[in-house]
Design an enzyme around this catalytic site. Sequence first.
Site, PDB file in Angstrom:
ATOM      1  CG  ASP A 187      -2.181   0.851   0.942  1.00 34.57           C
ATOM      2  OD1 ASP A 187      -3.211   0.648   1.588  1.00 34.57           O
ATOM      3  OD2 ASP A 187      -2.099   1.735   0.054  1.00 34.57           O
TER       4      ASP A 187
HETATM    5  C1  GLC Z   1      -4.346   4.289  -0.213  1.00 34.44           C
HETATM    6  C2  GLC Z   1      -5.231   3.134   0.181  1.00 34.44           C
HETATM    7  C3  GLC Z   1      -5.319   2.070  -0.862  1.00 34.44           C
HETATM    8  C4  GLC Z   1      -5.233   2.708  -2.237  1.00 34.44           C
HETATM    9  C5  GLC Z   1      -3.841   3.269  -2.391  1.00 34.44           C
HETATM   10  C6  GLC Z   1      -3.659   3.983  -3.733  1.00 34.44           C
HETATM   11  O1  GLC Z   1      -3.622   4.762   0.881  1.00 34.44           O
HETATM   12  O2  GLC Z   1      -5.010   2.505   1.423  1.00 34.44           O
HETATM   13  O3  GLC Z   1      -6.552   1.363  -0.652  1.00 34.44           O
HETATM   14  O4  GLC Z   1      -5.490   1.737  -3.245  1.00 34.44           O
HETATM   15  O5  GLC Z   1      -3.501   4.155  -1.340  1.00 34.44           O
HETATM   16  O6  GLC Z   1      -4.484   5.109  -3.785  1.00 34.44           O
END
Ligand code: GLC
Length: 750
Positions: free
Chosen positions: A279
């Site tokens: 993430d």
């Molecule tokens: C965010 C979220 C994740 C998302 C990623 C890209 O922090 O936790 O669910 O897909 O970043 O935006």
Amino acid sequence: MKFLRLVLFATHAAASPLPSSVGSAGEIDSRVSQLLEGLSREAKIGQLQQLPGHLPAAEIESAVRAGRVGSLINVTDPARLRELQRIAVEESPGGIPLIIGRDVIHGFRTIAPIPLGLAATWNPELVEANCAAAAAETRSVGIHWTFAPMIDIARDPRWGRVAESPGEDPFLARRLCAAMVRGFQGDDLAAPDRIAACAKHFAAYGAALGGRDYNTTWVPDQQLWEVYLPPFKTAVDHGVATFMTAFNDLNGVPCSGSAFLLDEVLRKRWDFSGFVVSDWASVTQMVPHGIAADDREAGLLAIRAGVDMEMATPSMAEHFASFIDAGKVPPERLDELVGNILRVKLALGLFERPGPPETAVYPPEMAPESLRLAEQAAAESLVLLKNDGGVLPLPAGSKVAVIGPLADAPADQLGTWSFDGIAEDVVTPRAALEADGAAGSLASARFVPGLAYSRDKSRDGFAAALEAADEADVVLFFGGEEAILSGEAHSRARLHLPGAQEELLAALHATGKPVVLVVLAGRPLVLEPVLPLVDAVLYAWHPGTMGGPAIAKVLRGELDPSGRLPITFPRAEGQIPIYHGHRNTGRPFNPDSWSHIDDIPVGAEQTSLGNESHYLDLGHEPQFWFGEGLSYTRFRHGEPELSTTELRGGGTLEVTTTFTNTGERSGHVVAQLYFRDPAASITRPVSELAGFRKILLGPGESRQVRFELAAEDFAFPGPDGEARLEAGTIEIMVGTSARDHRSATLRIEP
Ligand code: GLC
């Protein structure tokens, strides 16, 4: 003493291969090997890096040209994507195309209800169709990959991301997960209207202590295998192309550094063949988590655990070569990670067609069918929670006052994670009801906000709202929460209607006119204070682009309210966590022994009065139960009939129940099958959802609903994750919610 005989089932199933017309798994793997042979170590390392699109364009271009990036996130301009792909393929040392990712959580430009609302449809086929529509819009601009489905079981409405979740139940979540993966990926990832899906957030992110986002999670292995992991296994079984690690530390280990999750479970037990992306900065966040001294060590932990691609931060790519040179990581590890990424890129057809066609435009056009599907999903997501005196559906020719901060709030109606939705596309309830007024299906619809936004505490608008109420036959109050109050990092400790909404409802109630509360929110809210003030409650979640027409059609009775709750509603924050599949405890709630806190005599002796599991002030029951939802008609269901009363291992059971529409209007009913194992080797939930079907019944119509279950469906995992089927009785319960069902008894003989 229950005779315990176990049949253990192997859970080491082979994963479904990535669906692709490019070639079979074997053919793709041989192309992976060929590609790896031709790549330098630096070019390989570059594949591990995902860069955010907000970086300066020149920085991105030079990184692509140098082969230091394998993926981009949040770039949506087709011309720019074409140029970046051209640079990657023609000018970078490795010539590997980029995989472009985006959060397409519940729609791209056409926005469907938030996933919690999609879950409330209890209609996986409809959810699948909406995801397919989103995939077509997304791929058309040159984006290949969505960071969805989010399949974190959520049992705490304080958590902002409950909005994105499939709700509290693993069975419902698994069905929705399968639908979403099928909808996004189809049976050919290389198709021009399909995208790679991403099972996230692995794992147990929804178990954040206190419902506070990013907080610690302590989840016993038993609960991991029973509740949080099953939807992810379903994703693997349906050929999901990618996984994303979760931010939380799980039992002391941040998920991005968890070899248990990423290697033991995902690779060794589930045979996953796609790739794992971290993430956003979740790798370097292992430093503040406290298990890495610095970014370098965090990168090493992630590589060793099983992260293949790092989102937004460079700790893996920056140090990989030195890890190999220092003997900290074997060289073949690099080929494993890059191979996983190349496998997905090949399956997506990126080597044949990396960028979008010249005709691609952003934002893409919204196909009429996409809008129709979004409206149908919004309509089927609406849950009628109260309807005293049959105030709904609105009689034809009603004069309605449309009041409240969410009656005409297009951006909020789209909900969280709707980056590519456009407020101007949205049809609000106000617009739809005014159109109904103009068309004559309502006598009139007069809009007075009363409050400017959901947190507005000003009473300045009350007078005009009350005047509109006085002139109307019925008040339609659109309340709830702005989109920004839900979603990532937006947890709330107090779940009442924000701002002065409760006060305005009290004033509207005092006018004596019937009041219908329509709630637009990203979570269950605490409605107890306002329930006495309103005659009806329709829960609309954040319903997306076409929420207005959907709500208007249900309010007028053109459509019936067919949504059912995918999550339990607490009466107060103090009841959380509260969900249907809880354990019975040794002192289960007994209504005969509960004295409400106000009824306890003053000076009562300190006895164990009411020594069962409840709250003195709130008892034991939730505000609304999982699976609940009213209709404009009435239903009756018979006893479940079992095809056998004794089921052996390997056998199948048919459960048949007759549902009857005893009212004068057609309506959908969601037949739900639960079961309970009242005496097992460990305590079991008082109800486990094991089947559901949404059917439409005409007035007076009866229909048999048939569920087929295998003996293995009654097995449950132990703390080792191995499913076990035990001898003993099972209570089969069929009905219309976790509360309303009728039972039959089955005996299991493994
Ligand atoms: C965010 C979220 C994740 C998302 C990623 C890209 O922090 O936790 O669910 O897909 O970043 O935006």
